[in-house]
Design a protein around this motif. Structure first.
Motif, PDB file in Angstrom:
ATOM      1  N   LEU A 268       0.855  -1.184   0.000  1.00  0.00           N
ATOM      2  CA  LEU A 268       0.000   0.000   0.000  1.00  0.00           C
ATOM      3  C   LEU A 268       0.894   1.237   0.000  1.00  0.00           C
ATOM      4  N   SER A 270      -0.444   4.685  -0.993  1.00  0.00           N
ATOM      5  CA  SER A 270      -1.118   5.958  -0.748  1.00  0.00           C
ATOM      6  C   SER A 270      -2.618   5.733  -0.633  1.00  0.00           C
ATOM      7  N   VAL A 271      -3.318   6.797  -0.271  1.00  0.00           N
ATOM      8  CA  VAL A 271      -4.772   6.785  -0.191  1.00  0.00           C
ATOM      9  C   VAL A 271      -5.296   7.938  -1.037  1.00  0.00           C
ATOM     10  N   ASP A 272      -6.259   7.655  -1.879  1.00  0.00           N
ATOM     11  CA  ASP A 272      -6.864   8.667  -2.741  1.00  0.00           C
ATOM     12  C   ASP A 272      -8.369   8.648  -2.498  1.00  0.00           C
ATOM     13  N   HIS A 275     -10.197   5.352  -1.840  1.00  0.00           N
ATOM     14  CA  HIS A 275      -9.457   4.273  -2.502  1.00  0.00           C
ATOM     15  C   HIS A 275      -8.067   4.088  -1.897  1.00  0.00           C
ATOM     16  N   ALA A 276      -7.704   2.823  -1.712  1.00  0.00           N
ATOM     17  CA  ALA A 276      -6.334   2.465  -1.379  1.00  0.00           C
ATOM     18  C   ALA A 276      -5.569   2.267  -2.683  1.00  0.00           C
ATOM     19  N   VAL A 277      -4.367   2.830  -2.772  1.00  0.00           N
ATOM     20  CA  VAL A 277      -3.564   2.753  -3.986  1.00  0.00           C
ATOM     21  C   VAL A 277      -2.325   1.907  -3.691  1.00  0.00           C
ATOM     22  N   GLY A 281      -0.062   0.347  -8.962  1.00  0.00           N
ATOM     23  CA  GLY A 281      -1.023   1.292  -9.522  1.00  0.00           C
ATOM     24  C   GLY A 281      -2.472   0.883  -9.372  1.00  0.00           C
ATOM     25  N   SER A 282      -2.730  -0.323  -8.899  1.00  0.00           N
ATOM     26  CA  SER A 282      -4.116  -0.775  -8.725  1.00  0.00           C
ATOM     27  C   SER A 282      -4.769  -0.028  -7.563  1.00  0.00           C
ATOM     28  N   ARG A 283      -6.112  -0.008  -7.589  1.00  0.00           N
ATOM     29  CA  ARG A 283      -6.873   0.744  -6.590  1.00  0.00           C
ATOM     30  C   ARG A 283      -8.033  -0.109  -6.084  1.00  0.00           C
ATOM     31  N   GLU A 284      -8.330   0.021  -4.818  1.00  0.00           N
ATOM     32  CA  GLU A 284      -9.456  -0.681  -4.212  1.00  0.00           C
ATOM     33  C   GLU A 284     -10.122   0.248  -3.200  1.00  0.00           C
ATOM     34  N   ALA A 285     -11.431   0.063  -3.027  1.00  0.00           N
ATOM     35  CA  ALA A 285     -12.189   0.877  -2.073  1.00  0.00           C
ATOM     36  C   ALA A 285     -12.704  -0.027  -0.954  1.00  0.00           C
TER      37      ALA A 285
END
Length: 371
Positions: A268, A270-272, A275-277, A281-285
């Motif tokens: 992990l 960053s956080v956007d 969403h966890a980044v 480059g993948s993202r999950e919520a």
């Protein structure tokens, strides 16, 4: 439980050796002090002996088999090749304290330790003062949960807990849960959640898991037989073991996690928004985040010059502080690989108490610490 600890009315409660912490390290120290004929008192922040184990997640078991998970003088009952549950081991510690007749004041958190005119004063959070010419700190390693700054970047609607507050699947909100950290506790929590949640496990550095058995014998049997549990921290093998830091594979390896539908994610980064980044480059919520990023030491309550370095690390040589009369038991790699394990508590306690007694006898022809 008998004790020669004295209470001088409104003044400090006085003893000859104060042991801070009544887990396996503190009880091992108490056992050695009793054998040496020294007056001592243990204090512990928990409400009862063993509570630090009882309060951890439901499926926790010891890392090491019962055969090497006992304290001196009292075997841990059960299958010697099996692994005690957390509640079983908590009950064992309570029994060890009772059988040993150790004087313990529970519910006593030490908030400050000072040294004045050669005497230590430990101040509890409720203002009680304990005075002793010698102190053994046995509070255990890494007692404060570590949570990265990213905890503040997730919105309020996402549940966040540290793995130290995780109990079972019901501890976590429904939906996708992100486990951050793939050490033993992170992997255990992921498996506990996999049947009821969509689980993402964000991994960190590469992990080395060793098999539970080799040639029909417990790997821990081999480690002990080959002397690897006694590896010194600065030896060649010790430095390698510290760098790799392996832990046992008891059905929590990557293949098993995937088979149980745990989704393995990269680090992990960053956080956007919600969403966890991740590093790829993948993202999950996620609907919940369980931080399993480990623990850290916190010794700012030890207010003694020379006891702690500028980074907050304890200064000691094999558990012996440069501050006269101050000792430690239960530190990782204190003397060898076994030091952070139950298997090493007895030997380290014997060394520390032996050093304490030698110091006393060297300073006094008639020991002030001996009855």
């Amino acid at each position: 439980m008998s004790s020669d600890v004295s209470d001088s009315g409104c003044g400090p409660l006085r003893t000859n050796v104060l042991v801070i912490g009544a887990g396996q390290a503190g009880l091992a120290a108490a056992n050695e002090l009793k054998k040496a004929g020294v007056d001592y008192l243990l204090v512990d922040a928990a409400a009862a002996v063993g509570d630090s184990w009882r309060q951890r997640y439901e499926t926790l078991t010891l890392f090491t088999p019962r055969s090497i998970s006992s304290l001196p003088g009292l075997p841990l009952p059960g299958d010697t090749e099996g692994y005690a549950t957390k509640d079983e081991f908590a009950a064992y510690l309570a029994r060890y304290a009772k059988v040993g007749g150790h004087r313990i004041e529970t519910g006593t958190r030490i908030s400050a330790l000072r040294r004045k005119h050669g005497v230590f004063e430990a101040v509890s959070s409720d203002g009680r003062i304990y005075a002793a010419p010698a102190v053994i700190v046995a509070t255990g390693p890494f007692s404060v949960p570590r949570v990265p700054a990213m905890v503040n970047e997730f919105p309020d609607g996402i549940q966040q807990i540290h793995v130290s507050d995780f109990w079972n699947a019901e501890s976590v909100a429904e939906g996708t849960v992100l486990l951050v950290g793939d050490g033993a506790s992170g992997r255990d929590a992921a498996l506990a959640l996999a049947a009821s949640h969509r689980v993402l496990l964000a991994r960190g550095r590469p992990r080395k898991l060793f098999p539970e058995r080799i040639l029909g014998q417990s790997t821990w049997w081999w480690l002990k037989r080959l002397g690897l549990l006694g590896a010194k921290p600065d030896s060649i093998i010790g430095r390698r073991m510290r760098r790799i830091d392996p832990f046992p594979n008891r059905g929590n390896d990557d293949a098993t996690l995937v088979r149980k539908n745990v989704v393995l994610m990269p680090r992990l980064v960053s956080v956007d928004g919600c969403h966890a980044v991740f590093a790829d480059g993948s993202r999950e919520a996620p609907q919940a985040v369980v931080w399993a990023a480990g623990y850290r030491d916190e010794f700012d309550w030890i207010k003694i010059e020379g006891a702690v370095d500028a980074e907050g690390r304890l200064l000691h040589q094999e558990g012996v502080s440069p501050v006269p009369g101050l000792y430690f038991v239960g530190r990782p790699w204190q003397r060898n690989r076994a030091s952070a394990l139950i298997a090493g508590a007895g030997d380290d306690a014997a060394f520390v108490v032996g050093t304490l007694m030698h110091s006393v006898r060297s300073r006094y022809k008639t020991s002030k610490l001996l009855r």
